[in-house]
Design an enzyme around this catalytic site. Structure first.
Site, PDB file in Angstrom:
ATOM      1  N   HIS A  25      64.508 -70.786  -5.694  1.00 20.30           N
ATOM      2  CA  HIS A  25      64.752 -72.213  -5.515  1.00 20.30           C
ATOM      3  C   HIS A  25      63.470 -73.031  -5.594  1.00 20.30           C
ATOM      4  O   HIS A  25      63.516 -74.258  -5.497  1.00 20.30           O
ATOM      5  CB  HIS A  25      65.460 -72.450  -4.185  1.00 20.30           C
ATOM      6  N   ARG A 176      69.421 -77.259  -2.088  1.00 24.40           N
ATOM      7  CA  ARG A 176      70.274 -76.121  -1.752  1.00 24.40           C
ATOM      8  C   ARG A 176      69.931 -75.491  -0.403  1.00 24.40           C
ATOM      9  O   ARG A 176      70.447 -74.422  -0.061  1.00 24.40           O
ATOM     10  CB  ARG A 176      70.164 -75.068  -2.863  1.00 24.40           C
TER      11      ARG A 176
END
Length: 560
Positions: A25, A176
């Site tokens: 990420h 996220r």
């Protein structure tokens, strides 16, 4: 792909999986199409089974044992870059559809600080002028959690259990961060890591302004993440042969394209999904299950309230380094929590991560497994028996033949999962994709932590001696015992070390001299007296003059 049977890994902890997701990420995010609805009737992609842009639904066969009242699982395509795919019609050209990476591909802690000036500014505590990141509510031991997401433009709904008190999503550098609780705990840990570093830098360099403290702290955090990834995590993924083939760092290469390959983002790095356990382990100080119990994975999605109500981040962190990863075995690829109950609480029907991965590869136009066999040095398979050297399990080959009919039809993501990644030859396509991308991210980064001039030799030595264990000890709610390498499992509690035994980052190496010290009583004036002896000649404590080391030890707390 789905399995209810789980084999525990005999070498690695669940932190191996979690670090992979956390660092992924930091590197890539293919945003969904700007319009989530079809232009013809306004229905969203989870409300229709028509294959009309931007919707690309996954058909559900009539024989599906779980889904009986739906013909498809909704799916939204990734955004296309300008002048590619359907958007190319506006430019009177025909071009293959290409996707955009919304993040900086570099491992630069953008998942902590944000990937744009706007995000970075929203995450900073600008009122204090001390270079800190914003903090949220208090947790165990009065340690702070992430701030709540109060930006309505980017709001993600985390209120998915009506019976629970309303707790909004947390805000972090990557949108996220709330996907599952263990990931949220990692984001919390590294927000605290920055603030701890910034507080010490402010104390030892009181003449620094907030911006300098912030950016120097960000630089250190990014270096720690680079070091942990390439020195401690990656060797366990690609093994000694892979590390040898990738080679040691030899300096910045300006002609290297430091981008993430499409195949890396949608196929190769997603091997980590096969390491995910079906539960989020939560352990107390004695490394036993907490009173609230472990969490089935589907109950950990978008559930920030649990950090406030159920013991903070420490039980989650202990569960990551105190329990093993799932081992990838023939017939045991994705646990059923991922294939049957993904985001179940937020959807009428639980999603299927394996199917989503396959569909994303097709959405991005990724070539087939057989094409990448040729690309990575293997012969092209014409029969399924030709795959026996790489896919040794006969039952798996038979299933592939029943599903795909011919080797040319095998999806890249599926073909690459059939053998454990760390035991493959160089020619394996996942291995090939990793080795093509990871060196680029390192060698093409002009701020890579090992690059000459980025850090002083003393600072680099201090960074290079750090493990993830020191971050846990210094920035958790109150973890006091951890193994030296958090990615390696331990057989019994006696192998855990007291945190006092874990080396801490020596931030004294960042002591700076004030050029115009107006008061001799300040720390800056003290730093000026000793600055001349802080050279590479005295990189190691035992080589420093006794009087110099004594001065530092008396002036600064020993834990810094």
């Amino acid at each position: 792909m789905s399995t209810d049977r789980i084999t525990n890994d005999d070498l690695y902890t669940h932190m191996l999986m979690q670090w992979g997701q956390f660092i992924d990420h930091d590197m890539d995010l293919a945003p969904q199409a700007i319009s989530y609805a079809r232009f013809s009737d306004g229905r969203r992609c989870n409300e229709t089974c028509e294959n009309t842009n931007p919707c690309f639904p996954i058909a559900v066969p009539a024989s599906d044992p779980r889904i009986q009242n739906r013909e498809c699982l909704g799916f939204t395509r990734s955004s296309a870059t300008c002048n590619t795919g359907s958007t190319s019609l506006f430019f009177n050209t025909v071009a293959p559809r290409q996707q955009v990476n919304a993040l900086t591909a570099f491992i630069d802690a953008s998942n902590v600080y944000g990937n744009s000036d706007r995000m970075a500014s929203n995450l900073r505590n600008l009122a204090s002028n001390r270079g800190l990141l914003r903090e949220g509510p208090a947790s165990v031991g009065n340690k702070r959690l992430l701030p709540f997401d109060d930006d309505t433009l980017e709001h993600i709904d985390c209120q998915i259990e009506p019976s629970k008190q309303h707790v909004p999503c947390f805000r972090a550098g990557d949108p996220r961060a709330n996907e599952q609780l263990a990931l949220t705990a990692m984001h919390t840990l590294w927000m605290r890591r920055h603030n701890h570093i910034a507080s010490v830098l402010n104390r030892i360099n009181p003449h620094w302004g907030g911006n300098k403290i912030y950016h120097e702290g960000r630089k250190i955090v990014g270096a720690l993440m680079q070091h942990i990834t390439y020195t401690h995590w990656l060797p366990k993924i690609i093994g000694p042969k892979g590390m040898a083939m990738m080679g040691a760092y030899s300096g910045y290469k300006p002609n290297v394209n430091p981008s993430v390959a499409n195949e890396f983002a949608v196929a190769a790095l997603r091997f980590g999904h096969t390491l995910v356990q079906p539960v989020i382990f939560r352990l107390n100080e004695s490394f036993h299950e907490v009173e609230e119990g472990h969490l089935p994975l589907h109950q950990a999605f978008f559930s920030p309230y649990r950090l406030l109500e159920e013991g903070g981040i420490d039980p989650l962190l202990r569960g990551m380094f105190g329990r093993t990863a799932k081992k990838r075995m023939p017939g045991e690829f994705f646990n059923s929590e991922l294939t049957e109950k993904l985001f179940k609480l937020a959807n009428a029907i639980g999603q299927d991560l394996a199917s989503l991965n396959i569909q994303r590869g097709r959405d991005h136009g990724i070539q087939f497994y057989n094409d990448y066999r040729e690309h990575c040095g293997l012969s092209r398979a014409t029969t399924f028996e030709d795959l026996s050297a790489e896919i040794q399990h006969r039952g798996t080959r038979d299933k592939l033949q029943a599903l795909y009919g011919h080797p040319d039809n095998i999806d890249l993501f599926i073909g690459g999962l059939m053998k454990p990644l760390w035991k493959v030859p160089r020619s394996d396509q996942h291995f090939c994709a990793l080795l093509q991308t990871l060196p680029r991210l390192r060698d093409g980064d002009r701020f890579w932590y090992e690059k000459s001039g980025v850090f002083t030799p003393e600072q680099l030595v201090s960074i290079s001696r750090r493990h993830g264990s020191s971050v846990l000890c210094e920035n958790s709610d109150g973890i006091t015992r951890v193994q030296a390498d958090v990615f390696l499992r331990v057989d019994n509690d006696s192998e855990y070390l007291d945190c006092e035994q874990i080396p801490k980052l020596d931030l004294r190496q960042w002591t700076d001299c004030c050029e115009d010290c107006r008061t001799r009583a300040t720390l800056a004036s003290f730093a000026a007296r000793i600055r001349g002896r802080r050279s590479t000649e005295y990189s190691y404590p035992h080589e420093r003059p006794v009087e110099y080391q004594t001065q530092i030890d008396e002036f600064l707390p020993s834990n810094h």
